[in-house]
Motif scaffolding. Structure first.
Motif, PDB file in Angstrom:
ATOM      1  N   LEU A  69      66.621 144.350 109.516  1.00  0.00           N
ATOM      2  CA  LEU A  69      67.423 144.230 108.467  1.00  0.00           C
ATOM      3  C   LEU A  69      68.289 142.846 108.582  1.00  0.00           C
ATOM      4  O   LEU A  69      68.397 142.210 107.374  1.00  0.00           O
ATOM      5  CB  LEU A  69      68.584 145.442 108.832  1.00  0.00           C
ATOM      6  CG  LEU A  69      69.631 145.678 107.777  1.00  0.00           C
ATOM      7  CD1 LEU A  69      71.016 144.688 107.905  1.00  0.00           C
ATOM      8  CD2 LEU A  69      69.253 145.781 106.484  1.00  0.00           C
ATOM      9  N   ALA A  70      68.369 142.432 109.793  1.00  0.00           N
ATOM     10  CA  ALA A  70      68.971 140.945 109.881  1.00  0.00           C
ATOM     11  C   ALA A  70      68.141 140.096 109.191  1.00  0.00           C
ATOM     12  O   ALA A  70      68.618 139.104 108.609  1.00  0.00           O
ATOM     13  CB  ALA A  70      69.240 140.821 111.386  1.00  0.00           C
ATOM     14  N   ASP A  71      66.616 140.146 109.391  1.00  0.00           N
ATOM     15  CA  ASP A  71      65.917 139.092 108.823  1.00  0.00           C
ATOM     16  C   ASP A  71      66.012 139.327 107.061  1.00  0.00           C
ATOM     17  O   ASP A  71      65.959 138.249 106.601  1.00  0.00           O
ATOM     18  CB  ASP A  71      64.461 139.521 109.204  1.00  0.00           C
ATOM     19  CG  ASP A  71      64.066 139.018 110.396  1.00  0.00           C
ATOM     20  OD1 ASP A  71      65.109 138.314 110.982  1.00  0.00           O
ATOM     21  OD2 ASP A  71      63.233 139.570 111.093  1.00  0.00           O
ATOM     22  N   GLU A  96      77.600 149.315 113.444  1.00  0.00           N
ATOM     23  CA  GLU A  96      78.103 148.579 114.342  1.00  0.00           C
ATOM     24  C   GLU A  96      77.277 147.105 114.221  1.00  0.00           C
ATOM     25  O   GLU A  96      77.942 146.069 114.120  1.00  0.00           O
ATOM     26  CB  GLU A  96      78.274 148.948 115.810  1.00  0.00           C
ATOM     27  CG  GLU A  96      79.218 150.117 116.021  1.00  0.00           C
ATOM     28  CD  GLU A  96      79.414 150.791 117.367  1.00  0.00           C
ATOM     29  OE1 GLU A  96      80.111 151.629 117.518  1.00  0.00           O
ATOM     30  OE2 GLU A  96      78.237 150.515 118.188  1.00  0.00           O
ATOM     31  N   ALA A  97      75.824 147.152 114.412  1.00  0.00           N
ATOM     32  CA  ALA A  97      75.388 146.101 113.989  1.00  0.00           C
ATOM     33  C   ALA A  97      75.569 145.330 112.799  1.00  0.00           C
ATOM     34  O   ALA A  97      75.651 144.096 112.601  1.00  0.00           O
ATOM     35  CB  ALA A  97      73.834 146.217 114.241  1.00  0.00           C
ATOM     36  N   LEU A  98      75.719 146.255 111.472  1.00  0.00           N
ATOM     37  CA  LEU A  98      75.777 145.602 110.362  1.00  0.00           C
ATOM     38  C   LEU A  98      77.366 144.957 110.374  1.00  0.00           C
ATOM     39  O   LEU A  98      77.493 143.908 109.774  1.00  0.00           O
ATOM     40  CB  LEU A  98      75.879 146.789 109.503  1.00  0.00           C
ATOM     41  CG  LEU A  98      75.694 146.438 107.919  1.00  0.00           C
ATOM     42  CD1 LEU A  98      74.766 145.486 107.324  1.00  0.00           C
ATOM     43  CD2 LEU A  98      75.891 147.720 106.900  1.00  0.00           C
ATOM     44  N   LEU A 101      76.998 141.563 112.027  1.00  0.00           N
ATOM     45  CA  LEU A 101      76.059 140.738 111.170  1.00  0.00           C
ATOM     46  C   LEU A 101      76.851 140.190 110.071  1.00  0.00           C
ATOM     47  O   LEU A 101      76.846 138.821 109.767  1.00  0.00           O
ATOM     48  CB  LEU A 101      74.696 141.695 110.753  1.00  0.00           C
ATOM     49  CG  LEU A 101      73.893 141.079 109.878  1.00  0.00           C
ATOM     50  CD1 LEU A 101      72.774 140.435 110.568  1.00  0.00           C
ATOM     51  CD2 LEU A 101      72.955 141.648 109.104  1.00  0.00           C
ATOM     52  N   LEU A 102      77.695 140.965 109.292  1.00  0.00           N
ATOM     53  CA  LEU A 102      78.213 140.583 108.002  1.00  0.00           C
ATOM     54  C   LEU A 102      79.386 139.734 108.685  1.00  0.00           C
ATOM     55  O   LEU A 102      79.647 138.818 108.072  1.00  0.00           O
ATOM     56  CB  LEU A 102      78.637 141.858 107.164  1.00  0.00           C
ATOM     57  CG  LEU A 102      77.436 142.537 106.657  1.00  0.00           C
ATOM     58  CD1 LEU A 102      78.103 143.693 105.915  1.00  0.00           C
ATOM     59  CD2 LEU A 102      76.696 141.484 105.625  1.00  0.00           C
ATOM     60  N   MET A 107      81.603 138.023 105.936  1.00  0.00           N
ATOM     61  CA  MET A 107      81.581 139.170 105.270  1.00  0.00           C
ATOM     62  C   MET A 107      81.956 140.517 105.820  1.00  0.00           C
ATOM     63  O   MET A 107      82.029 140.505 106.940  1.00  0.00           O
ATOM     64  CB  MET A 107      80.138 139.433 104.438  1.00  0.00           C
ATOM     65  CG  MET A 107      79.692 138.225 103.668  1.00  0.00           C
ATOM     66  SD  MET A 107      78.115 138.553 102.781  1.00  0.00           S
ATOM     67  CE  MET A 107      76.966 138.600 103.990  1.00  0.00           C
ATOM     68  N   GLN A 108      81.920 141.578 104.999  1.00  0.00           N
ATOM     69  CA  GLN A 108      82.312 143.011 105.647  1.00  0.00           C
ATOM     70  C   GLN A 108      81.496 143.869 104.452  1.00  0.00           C
ATOM     71  O   GLN A 108      81.078 143.713 103.546  1.00  0.00           O
ATOM     72  CB  GLN A 108      83.699 143.305 105.673  1.00  0.00           C
ATOM     73  CG  GLN A 108      84.237 143.060 104.255  1.00  0.00           C
ATOM     74  CD  GLN A 108      85.633 143.658 104.191  1.00  0.00           C
ATOM     75  OE1 GLN A 108      86.239 144.615 105.274  1.00  0.00           O
ATOM     76  NE2 GLN A 108      86.721 143.232 103.385  1.00  0.00           N
TER      77      GLN A 108
END
Ligand code: AMP
Length: 191
Positions: A69-71, A96-98, A101-102, A107-108
């Motif tokens: 997803l991060a990629d 939590e990772a999202l 990452l954001l 971002m959020q």
């Protein structure tokens, strides 16, 4: 930036709605299921690994899914006015990772939209979709039941996760596709 999570049980209509909403709001649509299926059809290492879980109706492990997803986010960041996440997050660790990452990118998650429909209705929809989708996880009732069990055990806790952040919006996922799009669009427009 409007970053939307589309949330719901298998067959709730996340993919269908995301495809319409991405055009309407110029969002980048990321479906982790689609990315896995792309990798399976291209016979990549990731595809082989994902297939071993997807074929059973189980979730692919978090470490693999989160990195992928991060990629995908990185790949599209320059063109993005916002994202519509379809089928991610599906576990608390992914949620939590999202968030992390954001936030690293300033971002959020702005809203999580939960498409509501009961399992009998969804099973009927999935079996119908399976006649044309070519997806083996849509044609076998045992696999469908495993997917619901995975949702109930691992994904349902995210309702509380997003309620605590005041980001959860529930939408009735039963009705005509256009009507449901309108219900979701009015929420996104109000953000
Ligand atoms: P979908 O296309 O969203 O119905 O996903 C199909 C299958 O891909 C799921 O049953 C899982 O095996 C896998 N999958 C998709 N997204 C995720 C995710 N966020 N976490 C773990 N597995 C996933």
């Amino acid at each position: 930036m409007k970053n939307i999570v589309l949330f719901g049980k298998p067959g709730a209509g996340k993919g269908t709605q995301a495809s319409v909403l991405k055009e309407k709001f110029e969002l980048v649509h990321i479906s982790t299921g689609d990315v896995f299926r792309y990798n399976i059809s291209n016979q990549t290492e990731l595809g082989t690994l994902a297939k071993s879980y997807m074929d059973k109706g189980e979730l692919v492990p978090d470490s693999v899914t989160i990195n992928m997803l991060a990629d995908e986010v990185d790949r599209s960041i320059a063109e993005a006015k916002g994202y519509i996440f379809d089928g991610f997050p599906r576990t608390t660790a992914q949620a939590e990772a999202l968030d992390t990452l954001l936030s690293e990118k300033g971002m959020q998650v702005n809203a999580t939209i939960a498409l509501e429909a009961d399992e009998d209705e969804l099973t009927a929809r999935l079996l119908e979709r399976g006649k044309t989708s070519g997806r083996t996880d849509d044609t076998d009732e045992t696999k469908i039941r495993t997917r619901f069990a995975e949702y109930n055990a691992k994904t349902a806790p995210l309702i509380e996760f997003y309620e605590k952040q005041n980001k959860l919006h529930s939408v009735n996922g039963i009705g005509e596709i256009d009507q449901i799009t309108e219900r979701i669009a009015s929420i996104i427009a109000s953000l």
